[in-house]
Design a protein around this motif. Structure first.
Motif, PDB file in Angstrom:
ATOM      1  N   MET A   8       0.795  -1.092   0.021  1.00  0.00           N
ATOM      2  CA  MET A   8       0.124   0.061  -0.046  1.00  0.00           C
ATOM      3  C   MET A   8       0.889   1.154  -0.068  1.00  0.00           C
ATOM      4  SD  MET A   8      -1.300  -0.140   4.039  1.00  0.00           S
ATOM      5  CE  MET A   8      -1.947   1.694   3.893  1.00  0.00           C
ATOM      6  N   LYS A   9       0.225   2.426  -0.055  1.00  0.00           N
ATOM      7  CA  LYS A   9       0.905   3.401   0.161  1.00  0.00           C
ATOM      8  C   LYS A   9       0.547   4.166   1.241  1.00  0.00           C
ATOM      9  CE  LYS A   9       0.316   4.912  -4.964  1.00  0.00           C
ATOM     10  NZ  LYS A   9      -0.369   5.633  -5.979  1.00  0.00           N
ATOM     11  N   GLY A  10       1.419   4.275   2.440  1.00  0.00           N
ATOM     12  CA  GLY A  10       1.365   4.679   3.646  1.00  0.00           C
ATOM     13  C   GLY A  10       1.546   3.499   4.105  1.00  0.00           C
ATOM     14  N   THR A  11       1.011   3.665   5.735  1.00  0.00           N
ATOM     15  CA  THR A  11       0.874   2.569   6.631  1.00  0.00           C
ATOM     16  C   THR A  11      -0.585   2.258   7.043  1.00  0.00           C
ATOM     17  OG1 THR A  11       1.180   4.080   8.493  1.00  0.00           O
ATOM     18  CG2 THR A  11       3.063   2.968   7.580  1.00  0.00           C
ATOM     19  N   ALA A  12      -0.647   1.202   7.745  1.00  0.00           N
ATOM     20  CA  ALA A  12      -2.142   0.999   8.084  1.00  0.00           C
ATOM     21  C   ALA A  12      -2.747   2.033   9.187  1.00  0.00           C
ATOM     22  CB  ALA A  12      -2.011  -0.356   9.001  1.00  0.00           C
ATOM     23  N   GLU A  13      -1.835   2.876   9.851  1.00  0.00           N
ATOM     24  CA  GLU A  13      -1.878   3.833  10.833  1.00  0.00           C
ATOM     25  C   GLU A  13      -2.383   5.212  10.054  1.00  0.00           C
ATOM     26  OE1 GLU A  13       0.812   1.704  11.190  1.00  0.00           O
ATOM     27  OE2 GLU A  13      -0.331   0.346  12.535  1.00  0.00           O
ATOM     28  N   PHE A  14      -1.642   5.291   9.095  1.00  0.00           N
ATOM     29  CA  PHE A  14      -1.701   6.605   8.188  1.00  0.00           C
ATOM     30  C   PHE A  14      -1.375   6.346   6.769  1.00  0.00           C
ATOM     31  CE2 PHE A  14       0.519  10.490   6.475  1.00  0.00           C
ATOM     32  CZ  PHE A  14      -0.562  11.426   6.874  1.00  0.00           C
ATOM     33  N   PRO A  15      -2.649   5.770   6.012  1.00  0.00           N
ATOM     34  CA  PRO A  15      -2.578   5.509   4.627  1.00  0.00           C
ATOM     35  C   PRO A  15      -2.532   6.729   3.833  1.00  0.00           C
ATOM     36  CG  PRO A  15      -4.547   4.394   5.786  1.00  0.00           C
ATOM     37  CD  PRO A  15      -3.832   5.562   6.631  1.00  0.00           C
ATOM     38  N   GLN A  16      -1.647   6.575   2.657  1.00  0.00           N
ATOM     39  CA  GLN A  16      -1.573   7.823   2.215  1.00  0.00           C
ATOM     40  C   GLN A  16      -2.146   8.093   0.716  1.00  0.00           C
ATOM     41  OE1 GLN A  16       2.871   8.972   2.159  1.00  0.00           O
ATOM     42  NE2 GLN A  16       2.752   8.792   4.322  1.00  0.00           N
ATOM     43  N   CYS A  17      -3.307   7.089   0.558  1.00  0.00           N
ATOM     44  CA  CYS A  17      -4.048   7.441  -0.716  1.00  0.00           C
ATOM     45  C   CYS A  17      -5.498   6.648  -0.214  1.00  0.00           C
ATOM     46  CB  CYS A  17      -3.727   6.718  -1.976  1.00  0.00           C
ATOM     47  SG  CYS A  17      -3.901   4.924  -2.017  1.00  0.00           S
ATOM     48  N   GLY A  18      -6.427   7.094  -0.939  1.00  0.00           N
ATOM     49  CA  GLY A  18      -7.811   6.892  -0.557  1.00  0.00           C
ATOM     50  C   GLY A  18      -8.217   5.303  -0.785  1.00  0.00           C
TER      51      GLY A  18
END
Length: 101
Positions: free
Chosen positions: A20-30
């Motif tokens: 994914m883009k980002g992390t589970a705690e802070f996703p960086q795409c919708g």
């Protein structure tokens, strides 16, 4: 170790893994955020790999799965799909069945 071997190890070493883009705690795409929300709603424990931290993996995962977009969900070493497929599987109950197997 090649990038494909690195990806293969991550996929096979984790029962459920989300590239994914980002992390589970802070996703960086919708789209990544939607898949994380579905997995969290189902109470799944899952690993994540933030492709934004490694451009080689970001490109390599697309070749590994022959799928052009991120996020990508893998369950028990098998590619499940991206956001739209995960959402459809969740809505139909198919994802819950796959994760419970």
């Amino acid at each position: 170790m090649t990038i494909q071997e690195k990806i293969d190890r991550v996929v096979k070493d984790n029962t459920i893994v989300l590239f994914m883009k980002g992390t589970a705690e802070f996703p960086q795409c919708g789209f990544s955020q939607q898949v994380v929300a579905i997995l969290n709603q189902l109470g799944c424990e899952f690993a994540t790999f933030n492709v934004l931290l490694d451009d080689a993996v970001r490109q390599g995962i697309k070749e590994y799965s022959d799928w052009p977009t991120i996020p990508q969900l893998y369950v028990k070493g098998e590619f499940v799909g991206g956001c739209d497929i995960v959402r459809e599987m969740h809505d139909s109950g198919e994802l819950q069945t796959l994760l419970a197997a």
